[in-house]
Design a protein around this motif. Structure first.
Motif, PDB file in Angstrom:
ATOM      1  N   GLU A  87       0.850  -1.183   0.000  1.00 55.71           N
ATOM      2  CA  GLU A  87       0.000   0.000   0.000  1.00 55.71           C
ATOM      3  C   GLU A  87       0.893   1.242   0.000  1.00 55.71           C
ATOM      4  OE1 GLU A  87      -3.109  -2.097   3.099  1.00 55.71           O
ATOM      5  OE2 GLU A  87      -1.354  -1.016   3.771  1.00 55.71           O
ATOM      6  N   ASP A  90      -3.828   3.210  11.684  1.00 56.97           N
ATOM      7  CA  ASP A  90      -4.772   2.331  10.998  1.00 56.97           C
ATOM      8  C   ASP A  90      -5.889   3.169  10.373  1.00 56.97           C
ATOM      9  OD1 ASP A  90      -5.858  -0.466  10.637  1.00 56.97           O
ATOM     10  OD2 ASP A  90      -7.531   0.556  11.583  1.00 56.97           O
ATOM     11  N   ASN A 114     -17.918  -4.381   5.129  1.00 56.83           N
ATOM     12  CA  ASN A 114     -17.896  -3.743   3.818  1.00 56.83           C
ATOM     13  C   ASN A 114     -18.768  -4.543   2.846  1.00 56.83           C
ATOM     14  OD1 ASN A 114     -17.388  -2.599   1.362  1.00 56.83           O
ATOM     15  ND2 ASN A 114     -15.204  -2.270   1.774  1.00 56.83           N
ATOM     16  N   GLY A 156     -14.837   1.938   7.649  1.00 60.69           N
ATOM     17  CA  GLY A 156     -13.683   1.504   6.859  1.00 60.69           C
ATOM     18  C   GLY A 156     -12.388   1.861   7.570  1.00 60.69           C
ATOM     19  N   PHE A 209     -18.500  -6.295  14.330  1.00 63.65           N
ATOM     20  CA  PHE A 209     -17.711  -5.802  13.195  1.00 63.65           C
ATOM     21  C   PHE A 209     -17.032  -7.018  12.581  1.00 63.65           C
ATOM     22  CE2 PHE A 209     -13.306  -4.879  11.879  1.00 63.65           C
ATOM     23  CZ  PHE A 209     -13.566  -4.088  10.767  1.00 63.65           C
ATOM     24  N   LYS A 232      -8.191  -9.227   5.102  1.00 60.75           N
ATOM     25  CA  LYS A 232      -7.264  -8.106   4.959  1.00 60.75           C
ATOM     26  C   LYS A 232      -6.500  -7.786   6.243  1.00 60.75           C
ATOM     27  CE  LYS A 232      -7.136  -3.239   3.703  1.00 60.75           C
ATOM     28  NZ  LYS A 232      -7.893  -2.011   3.505  1.00 60.75           N
ATOM     29  N   LEU A 233      -7.147  -8.002   7.371  1.00 59.64           N
ATOM     30  CA  LEU A 233      -6.582  -7.488   8.622  1.00 59.64           C
ATOM     31  C   LEU A 233      -5.422  -8.349   9.113  1.00 59.64           C
ATOM     32  CD1 LEU A 233      -9.932  -6.479  10.331  1.00 59.64           C
ATOM     33  CD2 LEU A 233      -8.404  -5.094   8.912  1.00 59.64           C
ATOM     34  N   ARG A 234      -4.501  -7.710   9.800  1.00 55.36           N
ATOM     35  CA  ARG A 234      -3.308  -8.407  10.265  1.00 55.36           C
ATOM     36  C   ARG A 234      -3.553  -8.979  11.653  1.00 55.36           C
ATOM     37  NH1 ARG A 234      -3.871  -4.117   6.874  1.00 55.36           N
ATOM     38  NH2 ARG A 234      -2.090  -3.860   5.506  1.00 55.36           N
ATOM     39  N   GLU A 271      -3.543  -5.975  14.361  1.00 61.46           N
ATOM     40  CA  GLU A 271      -4.921  -5.489  14.432  1.00 61.46           C
ATOM     41  C   GLU A 271      -5.839  -6.460  15.183  1.00 61.46           C
ATOM     42  OE1 GLU A 271      -5.040  -5.058  10.066  1.00 61.46           O
ATOM     43  OE2 GLU A 271      -5.228  -2.909  10.342  1.00 61.46           O
TER      44      GLU A 271
HETATM   45  P1  AFP Z   1      -5.919   1.460   5.542  1.00 58.91           P
HETATM   46  O1  AFP Z   1      -5.008   1.706   6.725  1.00 58.91           O
HETATM   47  O2  AFP Z   1      -5.181   1.139   4.293  1.00 58.91           O
HETATM   48  O3  AFP Z   1      -6.927   2.551   5.350  1.00 58.91           O
HETATM   49  O4  AFP Z   1      -6.712   0.131   5.879  1.00 58.91           O
HETATM   50  C1  AFP Z   1      -7.569   0.150   6.961  1.00 58.91           C
HETATM   51  C2  AFP Z   1      -8.006  -1.229   7.281  1.00 58.91           C
HETATM   52  O5  AFP Z   1      -6.922  -2.087   7.457  1.00 58.91           O
HETATM   53  C3  AFP Z   1      -8.914  -1.252   8.500  1.00 58.91           C
HETATM   54  O6  AFP Z   1      -8.744  -0.148   9.329  1.00 58.91           O
HETATM   55  C4  AFP Z   1     -10.312  -1.284   7.941  1.00 58.91           C
HETATM   56  O7  AFP Z   1     -11.198  -1.986   8.751  1.00 58.91           O
HETATM   57  C5  AFP Z   1     -10.141  -1.962   6.614  1.00 58.91           C
HETATM   58  O8  AFP Z   1      -8.802  -1.723   6.208  1.00 58.91           O
HETATM   59  C6  AFP Z   1     -11.070  -1.408   5.565  1.00 58.91           C
HETATM   60  O9  AFP Z   1     -10.844  -2.074   4.394  1.00 58.91           O
HETATM   61  P2  AFP Z   1     -11.840  -1.920   3.139  1.00 58.91           P
HETATM   62  O10 AFP Z   1     -11.571  -0.572   2.561  1.00 58.91           O
HETATM   63  O11 AFP Z   1     -11.418  -3.040   2.239  1.00 58.91           O
HETATM   64  O12 AFP Z   1     -13.247  -2.097   3.642  1.00 58.91           O
END
Ligand code: AFP
Length: 343
Positions: free
Chosen positions: A70, A124, A216, A250, A266, A281-283, A287
């Motif tokens: 990113e 974040d 999302n 988000g 959530f 997506k989340l670590r 996270e």
């Molecule tokens: P960013 O730090 O790149 O904005 O990502 C934020 C995140 O890791 C987390 O805070 C959100 O819950 C998630 O991504 C949102 O992801 P989407 O945009 O795919 O819904």
């Protein structure tokens, strides 16, 4: 003698609170207390910069790309450096790891190495910065496993179950710091006039039978059958519930904070949109695990859809995981749907 004034006895600064927590543990040496206070200081520093973000020339992308592929924003770097620099010389840490860096961050010589490791996601939700929406910092503290010397990767790869403390700073309408060191979850609001975090949310418990669901929906075509049916259940489409309202920022810290205070769930499930990221997506380390510890301490629960997040042994620093977090009953319902429909 000073008169005991009602209003003043109710003002509890974060320093007083973490010192009082320390007294519950007679074996405590004060190192964790100081470390938490250093993190609160980092939070104040980051907050003062995020609130000026629209004014100062610090918005916009740098040319760098972080380990997650990113683009890194300038405020991310500032938050990252702030936390590292405020903690690299104190003698409290053996190593650090940040979501912005591929490898662990050593404590530079000649500084002494301490007994804890600190993992953090410096900012974040940073893709929200340009839109003036909530963002946050997440931190996790583990006791080192190695005996002495520089901290190791293994010191950082510990399951959430072994967390000593975890918390987050939320930079929003006001700045809040929420943390747990294993005896409840406590929330502090930054008073910008005096520059101090004051206890505003003592012993937070996730309310049940209220709240929102938060996900999302833009990705629902990539979800598994179990996740899709679970979502329909939350919407009341299967006729088994009256249906919850939807909220989604988000920005995980913001979405989790609302869930913590209002109840609900959530989730960021695994999806098929990116074949390289089949695990959501989340670590896990930066996270999911710290928020799972907070959720559990507040009477809630966090799962990857099949098992407790806190029981997952991490294999790498940047491992990703699906996350379902919030009211225990709802998270267990998600697990039930995933078991039934996804095998
Ligand atoms: P960013 O730090 O790149 O904005 O990502 C934020 C995140 O890791 C987390 O805070 C959100 O819950 C998630 O991504 C949102 O992801 P989407 O945009 O795919 O819904």
């Amino acid at each position: 003698m000073f008169m005991q004034s009602q209003s003043h006895t109710r003002i509890i600064t974060i320093e007083r609170h973490i010192l009082e927590e320390q007294r519950i543990h007679p074996e405590a040496t004060g190192v964790l207390t100081s470390l938490l206070y250093d993190l609160a200081l980092a939070g104040k520093f980051i907050s003062s910069n995020t609130t000026r973000a629209g004014l100062a020339d610090i918005l916009g992308l740098t040319e760098d790309v972080n380990i997650q592929g990113e683009q890194v924003m300038k405020l991310d770097r500032l938050a990252d450096e702030t936390i590292y620099r405020l903690n690299d010389h104190t003698g409290r840490l053996a190593a650090m790891a940040s979501e912005e860096h591929e490898n662990i961050l050593p404590i530079p010589d000649p500084y002494p190495k301490g007994k804890y490791v600190l993992l953090f996601d410096p900012l974040d939700g940073s893709s929200n910065i340009d839109f003036n929406t909530s963002i946050g910092t997440v931190f996790s503290i583990y006791r080192r496993k190695s005996e002495a010397g520089p901290g190791t990767l293994e010191d950082c790869l510990q399951p959430g179950r072994d967390l000593v403390a975890a918390g987050y700073m939320l930079y929003s309408v006001s700045t809040m710091l929420v943390y747990t060191s294993g005896s409840g979850v406590h929330g502090f609001t930054l008073d910008p006039n005096i520059g101090e975090f004051l206890l505003s949310h003592a012993d937070i418990r996730i309310p049940s039978k209220t709240g929102y669901y938060s996900v999302n929906h833009g990705y629902d075509r990539y979800w598994s059958e179990g996740v899709r049916r679970f979502t329909q259940h939350l919407q009341g489409l299967d006729g088994e519930s009256s249906g919850l309202s939807l909220r989604y920022i988000g920005s995980m810290v913001g979405d989790f904070h609302r869930t913590l205070l209002s109840g609900g769930i959530f989730y960021y499930p695994a999806d098929r949109k990116d074949p390289n990221k089949p695990h959501g997506k989340l670590r896990l380390l930066y996270e999911a695990a710290p928020l799972a510890f907070i959720a559990e301490q507040a009477g809630g629960y966090a799962s990857d859809g099949r098992q407790n997040i806190l029981d997952i042994q991490p294999e790498s620093l940047h491992q990703r995981t699906p996350l379902f977090i919030g009211e225990r009953e709802l998270v267990e319902k998600a697990e039930e749907f995933i078991r039934q429909y996804d095998g």
